[in-house]
Each structure stands twice: as structure tokens, then as C-alpha cells.
Design an enzyme around this catalytic site. Structure first.
Site, PDB file in Angstrom:
ATOM      1  N   LYS A  53      44.884  36.709  44.876  1.00  0.00           N
ATOM      2  CA  LYS A  53      43.990  35.621  44.444  1.00  0.00           C
ATOM      3  C   LYS A  53      44.772  34.593  43.626  1.00  0.00           C
ATOM      4  O   LYS A  53      44.614  33.373  43.801  1.00  0.00           O
ATOM      5  CB  LYS A  53      42.834  36.191  43.606  1.00  0.00           C
ATOM      6  CG  LYS A  53      41.828  36.970  44.421  1.00  0.00           C
ATOM      7  CD  LYS A  53      40.863  37.794  43.573  1.00  0.00           C
ATOM      8  CE  LYS A  53      39.926  38.618  44.458  1.00  0.00           C
ATOM      9  NZ  LYS A  53      39.070  39.552  43.731  1.00  0.00           N
ATOM     10  N   GLN A  97      37.951  41.413  37.673  1.00  0.00           N
ATOM     11  CA  GLN A  97      38.094  42.284  38.845  1.00  0.00           C
ATOM     12  C   GLN A  97      37.353  43.606  38.629  1.00  0.00           C
ATOM     13  O   GLN A  97      37.519  44.262  37.598  1.00  0.00           O
ATOM     14  CB  GLN A  97      39.592  42.541  39.097  1.00  0.00           C
ATOM     15  CG  GLN A  97      39.887  43.378  40.320  1.00  0.00           C
ATOM     16  CD  GLN A  97      39.568  42.679  41.638  1.00  0.00           C
ATOM     17  OE1 GLN A  97      39.666  41.451  41.742  1.00  0.00           O
ATOM     18  NE2 GLN A  97      39.166  43.440  42.640  1.00  0.00           N
ATOM     19  N   ASP A 120      32.450  34.324  41.017  1.00  0.00           N
ATOM     20  CA  ASP A 120      32.263  35.494  41.873  1.00  0.00           C
ATOM     21  C   ASP A 120      30.809  35.598  42.345  1.00  0.00           C
ATOM     22  O   ASP A 120      30.513  36.349  43.262  1.00  0.00           O
ATOM     23  CB  ASP A 120      32.607  36.776  41.076  1.00  0.00           C
ATOM     24  CG  ASP A 120      33.766  37.543  41.699  1.00  0.00           C
ATOM     25  OD1 ASP A 120      34.162  37.190  42.833  1.00  0.00           O
ATOM     26  OD2 ASP A 120      34.272  38.480  41.046  1.00  0.00           O
TER      27      ASP A 120
END
Ligand code: NAP
Length: 289
Positions: A53, A97, A120
Site C-alpha cells: 500500500k 491494518q 478504509d
């Protein structure tokens, strides 16, 4: 009949090329979209995801900040960090994450992220806005799938979509997003009885189960669109999806491969959301990237 293979990687490359230009334009206006990626612990798979990412963000010109925290970090320290990032005007998108270690309350961390930086799309405010059909940050994997449909001009209205899997990150949101596009949606999961009765009647079948070869050509109807979200590492070390690709290829009209299918679109949508966040926070009108 042999299906057209939708190579997400190629679509993702085209989209990222457009994004690179958009980011360059934003930089000229003095806006440098910034993404903060937080990882706790050193799980190799998670580390590899976040590094991917980070690299992809930098490649399109975003300012990416990868923050690696030790496994023992406390809930309070993590919440403090999220709070600092919420108030940092150079950071437009925050991604923590998952999964987090057991001693951390994941929901509390997600809910601490400002909804305006929730790239997200996991914050309850984002989920609620999605359910209400309002503009919001959409979770990256489902948004990648929706973007594939749009790029390939696959119509959704009135189509019977069957979603296998009901996770928070894939199954539930993709079903809701396709409902918002006027598809008729059926969810299936581990307690569903007579699964084939559903899969064989799907115009569009989305498989997000996490079991290699779970769906084969016999399970799908002629001409179905098959989206394989699964990523499974098998004995020889290679990656494979939830769909038996060869047999499904003969029956489907479109199919995504694994790897090079849904995966590359997921990261691209994170970049998309970060650019949108930077524009919103700087009050720059939206355009599609
Ligand atoms: P998950 O949270 O483990 O959910 C799996 C879902 O499959 C659950 O809803 C489960 O039902 C259902 N299921 C399990 N066994 C089943 C069965 N025998 N029949 C019908 N349904 C069954 O997984 P996830 O996070 O959604 O991920 C799914 C797969 O997608 C994984 O391989 C993951 O690695 C991959 N993935 C890929 C990307 C990408 O970017 N390409 C992103 C995210 C995930 P219950 O709810 O009843 O338990």
C-alpha cells in the site's frame, strides 16, 4: 463458450495512471494527499500488505507515512496516535491494518478514526451512510469490484447477484453497494442450505469465502459473471482463488482470475479514497479519478 477474463491488474494500472495526473494537478494547487498507514506487530502477511500500500501510494505521488508499532503497544497509545493523525492537516487518510492483537479493542480503534479520514470505509458512520445510499468512503475491496463492473460496462440493474460470504469487509458491503445499484441481492453463508440452488441462479456470483476451489463450473449458470475475491495460499506456495478457474471459465461470460484480479483493484481504491479525502478536506470539487 469461454469467458472474458477481467484482469484487475490492467484496469488498476489504467486507473493509477489517471490518478497520477490528478495528484500532480492537486500538488500544483498546493494540496499533497497524505495517507498514514498504521501496523501493529510483525505478521509477515500484514507487513507485506502495508508495504504494498505504501509503495503504491508513493508511486502515484501521495505522501505516504508507514507507522510500524510493536506488538505490545497499548490501547491508549494506539488511540493517542489515531487522535494525533486525526488532527494532522497533512494526513487526509488513516488506515489501521487489521487484524490487531487480541489485547486491542479493534472496534474502538476504528471508531476513533475521524469519518472524514476513514479511507478504509470501516467506520460505522461510513457504513451507515453507505446503507442510506449517501456519498461516503466505500470499503476498498467492494469498491474495486464495483469499479470493475463500471469499467467493463457490466449492467447491474435488475440482475440477480448472489454473494457468498457475509464478512464486514467484503460480503456485506458488496451486497449493499450492488443493492444501491438496483441489483437484486441474495447473501449466502456457512449456514445456507442447498447452496447450489442459489449459485446456479446467479447472474452475477461474488465469491468471498476463503476456500480454494469452493465453486466450480457446475455451480454456476451459463453466462454468469463470476467475481473471485478469495486469496488462498496452497501447498506449492502459490495463490489461488475460491473458484476453480478452468471449469468456471467455460461457463461464465466474465470471470476474474486470482492473482491479478480483485486484489490490485483493492489497493487502487485506497489511493482513490485518499485523493477524495484530500479534496474534501481542502474543499476541492470532486471528479472521478
Ligand atoms: P471471512 O471473514 O473469513 O468470511 C468468510 C465468509 O465465508 C463467512 O461469511 C462464512 O460464513 C462464509 N463461508 C465459510 N464457509 C462457507 C461455506 N461452506 N458455505 C458458504 N459460506 C461459507 O473472509 P473475508 O475476510 O470476507 O475474506 C474472504 C476471502 O477473500 C479470503 O480468501 C480473503 O483472503 C479474501 N480477501 C481478498 C481481498 C482482496 O483484496 N482480493 C480482500 C479481502 C479478503 P459465516 O459468516 O456463516 O461464517
Amino acid at each position: 463458450m469461454s469467458a472474458e477474463i477481467i484482469y484487475g491488474r490492467e484496469l488498476a494500472e489504467d486507473i493509477r495512471e489517471r490518478m497520477t495526473k490528478e495528484v500532480a494537478d492537486l500538488r500544483e494547487l498546493g494540496v499533497v494527499p497524505g495517507l498514514a498507514v498504521v501496523i501493529v506487530g510483525n505478521d509477515p502477511a500484514s507487513l507485506s500488505y502495508v508495504r504494498g500500500k505504501d509503495k503504491a501510494s508513493k508511486k502515484v505521488g501521495l505522501e505516504s507515512n508507514l507507522i510500524e508499532l510493536p506488538e505490545e503497544v497499548s490501547q491508549e497509545e494506539l488511540l493517542d496516535l489515531v487522535d494525533r493523525l486525526n488532527h494532522d492537516s497533512n494526513v487526509h487518510g488513516i488506515l489501521v491494518q487489521l487484524p490487531l492483537p487480541d489485547h486491542i479493542n479493534e472496534d474502538e480503534v476504528i471508531e476513533a478514526i475521524s469519518p472524514s479520514k476513514d479511507v478504509d470505509g470501516f467506520h460505522p458512520v461510513s457504513i451507515g451512510r453507505m446503507m442510506a445510499g449517501k456519498e461516503t468512503f466505500l470499503p476498498c475491496t467492494p469498491l474495486g469490484i464495483l469499479t470493475m463492473f463500471k469499467e467493463k460496462e457490466i449492467s447491474l440493474e435488475g440482475k440477480h447477484v448472489v454473494v457468498l460470504g457475509r464478512s464486514r469487509i467484503v460480503g456485506k458491503p458488496i451486497g449493499q453497494m450492488l443493492l444501491n445499484e438496483n441489483a437484486t441481492v441474495t447473501y449466502c453463508h456457512s449456514r445456507t442450505k442447498n447452496l447450489k440452488d442459489f449459485t446456479q441462479n446467479a447472474d452475477i456470483l461474488i465469491v468471498a469465502v476463503g476456500k480454494p476451489g469452493f465453486i466450480s463450473g457446475d455451480d454456476i449458470k451459463d453466462g454468469a459473471v463470476v467475481i473471485d475475491v478469495g486469496v488462498n495460499r496452497i501447498e506449492d506456495g502459490s495463490l489461488t482463488g475460491d473458484v476453480d478457474f478452468e471449469s468456471a471459465l467455460e461457463k461464465a461470460s466474465y470471470i476474474t482470475p486470482v492473482p491479478r484480479g480483485v486484489g490490485p483493484m483493492t489497493i487502487t481504491m485506497l489511493l482513490h479514497n485518499t485523493i477524495q479525502a484530500a479534496k474534501q478536506l481542502n474543499q476541492i470539487p470532486q471528479r472521478s479519478s
